[in-house]
Design a protein around this motif. Structure first.
Motif, short mmCIF file in Angstrom:
data_model
loop_
_atom_site.label_atom_id
_atom_site.label_comp_id
_atom_site.label_asym_id
_atom_site.label_seq_id
_atom_site.Cartn_x
_atom_site.Cartn_y
_atom_site.Cartn_z
N HIS B 108 0.84 -1.19 0.00
CA HIS B 108 0.00 0.00 0.00
C HIS B 108 0.89 1.25 0.00
CE1 HIS B 108 -3.20 2.67 0.60
NE2 HIS B 108 -3.90 2.06 1.54
N PRO B 109 1.29 1.69 -1.19
CA PRO B 109 2.27 2.79 -1.30
C PRO B 109 1.82 4.06 -0.59
CG PRO B 109 1.81 1.82 -3.45
CD PRO B 109 0.83 1.23 -2.51
N ALA B 110 0.53 4.34 -0.62
CA ALA B 110 0.06 5.56 0.03
C ALA B 110 0.30 5.48 1.53
CB ALA B 110 -1.42 5.78 -0.26
N LEU B 111 0.11 4.30 2.08
CA LEU B 111 0.38 4.11 3.51
C LEU B 111 1.86 4.28 3.79
CD1 LEU B 111 -0.42 3.27 6.37
CD2 LEU B 111 -0.20 0.88 5.66
N ALA B 112 2.68 3.67 2.93
CA ALA B 112 4.13 3.79 3.11
C ALA B 112 4.54 5.25 3.10
CB ALA B 112 4.86 3.03 2.01
N ARG B 113 3.97 6.02 2.16
CA ARG B 113 4.29 7.45 2.11
C ARG B 113 3.86 8.17 3.39
NH1 ARG B 113 3.21 7.16 -3.37
NH2 ARG B 113 0.98 7.52 -3.04
N ALA B 114 2.71 7.78 3.91
CA ALA B 114 2.22 8.42 5.13
C ALA B 114 3.17 8.16 6.30
CB ALA B 114 0.82 7.92 5.47
N VAL B 115 3.68 6.93 6.36
CA VAL B 115 4.63 6.61 7.43
C VAL B 115 5.91 7.40 7.25
CG1 VAL B 115 6.04 4.77 8.42
CG2 VAL B 115 3.67 4.31 7.78
N TRP B 116 6.41 7.42 6.03
CA TRP B 116 7.56 8.23 5.66
C TRP B 116 7.39 9.66 6.16
CZ3 TRP B 116 12.15 9.30 4.94
CH2 TRP B 116 13.00 8.71 4.02
N ARG B 117 6.23 10.23 5.82
CA ARG B 117 5.99 11.62 6.16
C ARG B 117 6.00 11.84 7.66
NH1 ARG B 117 2.77 15.10 4.14
NH2 ARG B 117 2.74 15.60 1.93
N GLN B 118 5.43 10.91 8.40
CA GLN B 118 5.45 11.07 9.85
C GLN B 118 6.87 11.09 10.36
OE1 GLN B 118 4.09 9.33 13.20
NE2 GLN B 118 1.91 9.34 12.70
N GLU B 119 7.66 10.19 9.83
CA GLU B 119 9.05 10.12 10.26
C GLU B 119 9.76 11.44 9.95
OE1 GLU B 119 11.49 7.63 12.34
OE2 GLU B 119 9.65 6.89 11.42
N LEU B 120 9.52 11.97 8.76
CA LEU B 120 10.17 13.22 8.37
C LEU B 120 9.66 14.39 9.20
CD1 LEU B 120 10.29 12.73 4.52
CD2 LEU B 120 12.23 12.76 6.09
N LEU B 121 8.38 14.37 9.53
CA LEU B 121 7.83 15.42 10.38
C LEU B 121 8.49 15.39 11.75
CD1 LEU B 121 5.88 17.65 11.11
CD2 LEU B 121 4.19 15.89 11.71
N GLN B 122 8.65 14.19 12.30
CA GLN B 122 9.31 14.09 13.59
C GLN B 122 10.74 14.60 13.51
OE1 GLN B 122 8.74 10.10 15.09
NE2 GLN B 122 6.51 10.34 15.19
N ALA B 123 11.39 14.34 12.39
CA ALA B 123 12.76 14.85 12.21
C ALA B 123 12.75 16.37 12.17
CB ALA B 123 13.37 14.29 10.93
N ALA B 124 11.76 16.95 11.49
CA ALA B 124 11.67 18.41 11.40
C ALA B 124 11.43 19.01 12.79
CB ALA B 124 10.57 18.82 10.44
N MET B 125 10.56 18.37 13.56
CA MET B 125 10.29 18.87 14.91
C MET B 125 11.56 18.82 15.75
SD MET B 125 6.45 17.64 15.94
CE MET B 125 6.82 15.90 16.03
N LEU B 126 12.32 17.74 15.56
CA LEU B 126 13.55 17.62 16.34
C LEU B 126 14.55 18.70 15.95
CD1 LEU B 126 15.03 16.04 18.47
CD2 LEU B 126 15.89 14.52 16.70
N ARG B 127 14.63 19.02 14.67
CA ARG B 127 15.51 20.11 14.25
C ARG B 127 15.11 21.41 14.94
NH1 ARG B 127 15.81 17.34 9.23
NH2 ARG B 127 13.81 18.15 8.54
#
Lengths: 242, 242
Positions: B108-127
């Motif tokens: 389910h590529p859309a789900l994979a992208r959503a997980v990706w995005r969460q991970e990247l959002l958490q990285a942005a918050m950490l920055r």
DNA sequence: CGAATAGTTGACTAACGTCAATACTAGTGG
DNA sequence: CCACTAGTATTGACGTTAGTCAACTATTCG
């Protein structure tokens, strides 16, 4: 760990004329916050760093990009850069058109995983940096970042015995660890007096990595480099230049 | 932004009996550094946080996990957790077997992208957090994290007008922003005196978000929530519980 | 109701920042 | 090759923020 796969993707892109090699002068912005860069950027030679700058305020560096590092692989998924990237030294970059890069990763799961891993490694390094800034006194923060940079350079074959090119100024270090340049200077002197580091010209020597790691209260396992031990045989020679 | 897709994956997993719902007491570890957890964990109710702890030293919190957040989605790719996760309040978790989760994202590529995005959002918050800790004075750091938490809760429909559940102690805040509990206390008093926050019981009120953001010198664009404005209509109601 | 956890206060200390002057170094052009 | 210049490193005196220690109060939860 530098991914051969990623490096190769850029190498092939270059052979096909799709990757641009770009020289960027010292201390200039490579990517700017808010941009939607049409390229994926890799550092080939020299050092760069991502940072955020408060309006008219001080900068905070987040990640030091060494040769082989991707600067903006995550942008494909979020659309826009939320940080800037600047050159810390003279830098050579390889820029691969983003659609081409995305196409490559889609067709090549192992490459996609390698990119993923790099992103996660950078996140892990940032967690460690945050911990250092939030909880450690000045000299430990410096020991931390010096050791980390050295180990990353070593894993790529850029070290010779216990010495390593060091392309960053004390002001840069200050912006990385959340201190003033003056205080960084004083704490580096302290580390030198204790024989933990030897700094000459653009070179950093670390006579006893174990001791430095101990001072930094750092377990480098998060770097995913396997054992860290006394200077023995070197790992791979430096990867071929583009 | 809470991803409906991810939430749904866990909901369906639960319906099929594959997701475990777990209650974790207050202030206990949910995941521990070094583990290779066989589950992917989502916070359903309550708050949690990732952290690293120096040997016998202080802790540094990295990310506050609110309901709907994944705590360890990246672990599939790296193998082992390099941080711990603890409950900040009473917490309900949903745990999906990792192979099942990985299978879902692959199909389910859309789900994979959503997980990706969460991970990247958490990285942005950490920055952003790192920047706050490294460059901002104490009261601004606090304004920063309070505003961020509020906005994230708001985006999920957990706020009412200008008030929001607040499940974290001053000591937790201290470990998040790199200060001592005593100093956090004093700086919160300052923010209260200036009318920037109103804190009662387990509730946080922010009468004027724009002003608080200004004090924090924070542009919340990195949260990817779109416009942040005066308290108007609420977004979606809170998602159904498992 | 009582014990434990969380919040608050005050006096004192230490780490780090600020300001400002002075040396050093490397790259540049004549 | 040398002198110039701009960036970088170093030093000292002093100011400020945040940490420490320790007591006391308020709240929460069993």
């Amino acid at each position: 760990m530098l991914s051969k796969l990623i490096y190769q993707a850029f190498f092939e892109g270059s052979a096909r004329g799709s990757a641009q090699e770009v020289g960027a002068g010292q201390r200039h912005d490579i990517l700017r916050k808010g941009e939607r860069s049409p390229y994926v950027t890799m550092v080939i030679d020299g050092w760069a760093a991502s940072y955020t700058q408060l309006s008219h305020g001080p900068r905070q560096l987040h990640t030091i990009f060494l040769p082989g590092d991707l600067c903006d692989s995550g942008v494909s998924h979020t659309g826009v850069l939320d940080y800037s990237v600047m050159a810390l030294s003279r830098v050579r970059l390889a820029c691969l058109p983003r659609e081409l890069f995305d196409g490559l990763t889609e067709g090549h799961p192992a490459l996609a995983r390698a990119v993923w891993r790099q992103e996660l490694l950078q996140a892990a390094m940032l967690r460690q940096l945050t911990t250092a800034i939030g909880t450690k006194p000045a000299h430990e923060r410096l020991a931390h970042v010096l050791a980390e940079i050295f180990l990353r350079m070593q894993a790529r074959g850029y070290t010779e015995n216990d010495s390593c090119p060091f392309l960053i100024t004390q002001s840069d270090l200050a912006e990385l660890v959340g201190l003033t340049p003056v205080h960084v200077n004083r704490m580096l002197q302290l580390l030198r007096r204790d024989g933990l580091i030897v700094q000459g010209g653009r070179t950093l020597r670390i006579p006893d990595m174990q001791r430095l790691l101990q001072v930094a209260r750092l377990d480098p396992a998060y770097l995913g480099l396997g054992k860290v031990s006394a200077p023995e045989e070197e790992p791979d020679p430096r990867p071929m230049a583009l």
